[in-house]
Design a protein around this motif. Structure first.
Motif, short mmCIF file in Angstrom:
data_model
loop_
_atom_site.label_atom_id
_atom_site.label_comp_id
_atom_site.label_asym_id
_atom_site.label_seq_id
_atom_site.Cartn_x
_atom_site.Cartn_y
_atom_site.Cartn_z
N SER A 1 8.34 -56.67 116.89
CA SER A 1 9.64 -56.30 116.34
C SER A 1 10.51 -55.62 117.40
CB SER A 1 9.46 -55.36 115.16
OG SER A 1 8.93 -54.10 115.60
N LEU A 2 11.80 -55.56 117.14
CA LEU A 2 12.73 -54.91 118.07
C LEU A 2 12.37 -53.44 118.25
CD1 LEU A 2 15.21 -54.91 119.87
CD2 LEU A 2 16.63 -54.61 117.82
N GLU A 3 12.07 -52.76 117.17
CA GLU A 3 11.70 -51.35 117.25
C GLU A 3 10.48 -51.15 118.14
OE1 GLU A 3 10.45 -47.63 114.26
OE2 GLU A 3 10.60 -49.68 113.49
N LYS A 4 9.50 -52.02 117.99
CA LYS A 4 8.29 -51.89 118.80
C LYS A 4 8.52 -52.31 120.25
CE LYS A 4 4.72 -51.93 115.26
NZ LYS A 4 3.45 -52.50 114.78
N ARG A 5 9.42 -53.27 120.47
CA ARG A 5 9.76 -53.62 121.86
C ARG A 5 10.32 -52.40 122.58
NH1 ARG A 5 10.77 -59.82 122.34
NH2 ARG A 5 9.73 -60.48 120.43
N ARG A 6 11.22 -51.70 121.91
CA ARG A 6 11.80 -50.49 122.51
C ARG A 6 10.72 -49.43 122.74
NH1 ARG A 6 16.92 -50.83 118.40
NH2 ARG A 6 18.31 -52.05 119.74
N ALA A 7 9.80 -49.31 121.79
CA ALA A 7 8.75 -48.30 121.92
C ALA A 7 7.81 -48.62 123.08
CB ALA A 7 7.97 -48.20 120.61
N VAL A 8 7.45 -49.89 123.25
CA VAL A 8 6.58 -50.29 124.36
C VAL A 8 7.25 -49.99 125.70
CG1 VAL A 8 5.59 -52.28 125.56
CG2 VAL A 8 5.25 -52.04 123.09
#
Length: 362
Positions: A151-158
């Motif tokens: 997800s976009l949120e997890k892409r940013r978190a990674v």
């Protein structure tokens, strides 16, 4: 016995290959640039193709390295980055050949559980806090083998974790352009490229046999990995790279991608429908693109010896345990419950019959 149905490797069917167009491009490339294409040299890859990739992804040419498929590039990156005692993190499950490659280079390879929207960020950070890895390996779009999309949120978190803790992230995106529904999510490198190594190939878009993959990374890392490659194989395979460059120059790549999506979409729909219909109680990862649907069978299912029993009824499966790295916490998941189901090289009728056979064993 009924005809054998093969649910193993994620390969394109023969009818997917643009054979006549590729033949024209090989001929043109060999004749137009003989002195370069048939000679040693050009270690970072064929110049015209590097320029095309640099333009497409908005990077400098010195940030592009072309190799013999993305798995070779993963091996070279691991050879350069992995030091004794180092860990490499992957999704759990992950691409079996990548896991094997990293282990051969001496890394302890640890899998972080994957959720329907991608890697578990809390578990990832907990593992990074225990030991900063040499790198994290992700397939963020239509993941191999599970099919999940980050997800976009997890892409940013990674990306945030990579920057804060100072480790590299390989985003391997060979399936990204084969989306059958929905909207693209940004590459991790488009969020912040400083710790991101983007890899892809033309294996799924043109042909696996041509062995043309590429990576995008900061110039210093590209230079170092290029030197490792030169010491390993002396010179890249320029004829195939030049043919791909000619194919792109002629404007044929995007039309071919559209043909592939038209060919694969009914097969994708058939696999999603068949698994939902015939595998009640299983956890099904139904992607929006790519090559694979996967299932995690219920704990109460009769999955012991599944691969061997399936072969007896004309169904060929890949053993699930190979897709699992070492556990980050507790015991290793039971890989025998995991089944990867490639759909691109089988017809809708074969898909439905194959999933019926699978269901009959459970």
């Amino acid at each position: 016995m009924a005809d054998t149905i093969v649910f193993t490797r994620g390969v394109p069917p023969t009818e997917a290959f643009p054979t006549d167009e590729l033949a024209q491009c090989f001929d043109a490339a060999l004749r137009a640039d003989t002195a370069v294409v048939l000679q040693y040299g050009q270690q970072p890859g064929y110049p015209a193709l590097r320029r095309q990739l640099a333009e497409e992804y908005g990077v400098a040419e010195k940030e592009v390295l072309i190799g013999n498929g993305s798995l070779q590039l993963q091996d070279l990156v691991a050879a350069y980055l992995v030091r004794p005692g180092a860990t490499v993190l992957t999704e759990q499950p992950s691409y079996d050949r990548a896991i094997g490659t990293f282990r051969r280079r001496g890394a302890k390879t640890i899998g972080i559980p994957i959720e329907p929207d991608g890697i578990d960020i809390a578990r990832l950070e907990a593992e990074v806090q225990r030991q900063v890895p040499a790198f994290l390996y992700l397939v963020p779009d239509f993941q191999n083998p599970a099919g999940a999309t980050l997800s976009l949120e997890k892409r940013r978190a990674v990306v945030d974790l990579a920057v804060r803790y100072g480790f590299w992230v390989i985003e391997d995106v060979p399936y990204r352009k084969l989306r059958y529904q929905g909207e693209d999510l940004p590459l991790l490198r488009s969020i912040d490229p400083s710790r991101i190594i983007t890899m892809s190939s033309f294996s799924k878009l043109l042909s696996p046999g041509i062995r043309v993959g590429f990576m995008l990374a900061p110039a210093e890392l590209i230079a170092a990995v290029t030197r490792t490659g030169e010491d390993t194989y002396l010179s890249p395979v320029l004829p195939t790279q030049a043919a791909v460059a000619e194919y792109i120059r002629r404007g044929w790549l995007q039309p071919n991608i559209e043909k592939l999506k038209a060919l694969y979409r009914p097969r994708w729909q058939a696999m999603v429908s068949a698994t939902r219909q015939h595998l009640a109680g299983a956890q099904i990862f139904a992607p929006d693109g790519g090559f694979f649907v996967s299932v995690m069978l219920p704990e109460g299912a009769n999955y012991a010896g599944l691969v061997a029993r399936a072969k007896d009824i004309g169904l060929v499966l890949t053993p699930g345990q190979a897709f699992f790295a070492d556990a980050d916490q507790g015991e290793l998941p039971d890989g025998e419950r995991f089944v990867r189901l490639p759909f691109c090289a089988v017809t809708p009728a074969q898909i439905d019959e194959g999933v019926r056979r699978l269901a009959s064993l459970l």
